[in-house]
Design an enzyme around this catalytic site. Sequence first.
Site, PDB file in Angstrom:
ATOM      1  N   CYS A 240       6.238   5.518   8.648  1.00 51.12           N
ATOM      2  CA  CYS A 240       5.465   5.309   7.419  1.00 51.12           C
ATOM      3  C   CYS A 240       6.383   5.418   6.207  1.00 51.12           C
ATOM      4  CB  CYS A 240       4.334   6.328   7.301  1.00 51.12           C
ATOM      5  SG  CYS A 240       3.356   6.084   5.798  1.00 51.12           S
TER       6      CYS A 240
ATOM      7  N   ASN B 263       0.838  -1.209   0.000  1.00 47.28           N
ATOM      8  CA  ASN B 263       0.000   0.000   0.000  1.00 47.28           C
ATOM      9  C   ASN B 263       0.864   1.246   0.000  1.00 47.28           C
ATOM     10  OD1 ASN B 263      -0.509   1.994   2.473  1.00 47.28           O
ATOM     11  ND2 ASN B 263       0.251   0.051   3.305  1.00 47.28           N
TER      12      ASN B 263
ATOM     13  N   GLY C   7      -0.538   6.772   2.102  1.00 43.99           N
ATOM     14  CA  GLY C   7       0.054   8.100   2.326  1.00 43.99           C
ATOM     15  C   GLY C   7      -0.678   8.924   3.365  1.00 43.99           C
TER      16      GLY C   7
ATOM     17  N   GLY D  22       1.866  -9.401   9.704  1.00 39.93           N
ATOM     18  CA  GLY D  22       1.425 -10.662   9.103  1.00 39.93           C
ATOM     19  C   GLY D  22       0.662 -11.603   9.998  1.00 39.93           C
TER      20      GLY D  22
END
Length: 308
Positions: A130, A69, A72, A244
């Site tokens: 991020c 992904n 943002g 995960g």
Amino acid sequence: MANLAVNFAGISMKNPLFTASGTCGFGRELNDIFPIDKLGGIMVKGTTLQPRLGNDAPRIAETPSGVLNCVGLQNPGIENVLNEQLPWVLQHDLAVLANIAGNSPEDYAELAAKLDGVAGLAGLEVNISCPNVKAGGMAHGAAPDTAAAVVRAVREVTKLPVVVKLTPNVTDVTVIARAVEEAGADAISMVNTFLAMEIDIRRRRPLLGNTTGGLSGPAIRPIAVRMVYQTAQAVSIPIIGMGGISSGADALQFMMAGANAVAIGAATMVEPTAGLRIIDELNSWLDKEGVGDINEIVGAALPGGKRA
Ligand SMILES: Cc1cc2nc3c(=O)[nH]c(=O)nc-3n(C[C@H](O)[C@H](O)[C@H](O)COP(=O)(O)O)c2cc1C
């Protein structure tokens, strides 16, 4: 029935399962599917001072056993979060962590100060990891001095528990973990997504709108477990493990590696009720193994069988 309640860094949860930031918004959509009070906690969407629309599409791609992904940090901004989102989610009986992201230590401090007075908030999750933005980006979290500067700025303005979210995109995550512990973090959450990309071979161009994205889901789990295992031996503050997790057995791996609690991200996107199933699976495993309290298994796989 075994005890699933956990208590760490001043955060109390009825079970150790959070939904991870960015994969459940502020909880409303998930609550349409099941009562979110059944979760131990929720880490809400990363919030910035100003509203953000995020990156250009496409922003999501499937990969073998993973999701890529580049959203943002699309979010409605801190004022909307304070006035509209948090009051709704805080009516529910679960631990709420507000996830914050800024361009500079000053931005983080301003966000933290605004959230400090919010009654019922369990803590702050400080996103310095991020991979898809400059604000809140892993540029802050990839070096010990910049990571520590953000944590010190936040620590000065809040009494709330400060959970620092680490990036896996570093050579040695324990160096960053030690730096944020020394700077005053109460806990660490790990890991954020791995910097990755896909090429659209038809267009002969990067597939995602932002060229690169962050990889999460089952593909990253063994790397995330390794990083929690290393970090649990490098610092003494609690750890919230993620990366995960899609079953109770996966969650147990993180806890045995030293995590006090866990979070699920991509799993909820594939199966919205994954959290409920994972809590059931934890209960069944503890009963089958005759373990009366989930806290007993924290760090079981570490040298010596527990965290030092
Ligand atoms: C679509 C998407 C959006 C995300 N947004 C955020 C965010 O706003 N803030 C943050 O700290 N992490 C964000 N993350 C990272 C997740 O919280 C989590 O750390 C990561 O996905 C690993 O967990 P998983 O493998 O269970 O998905 C996002 C992940 C995804 C897939």
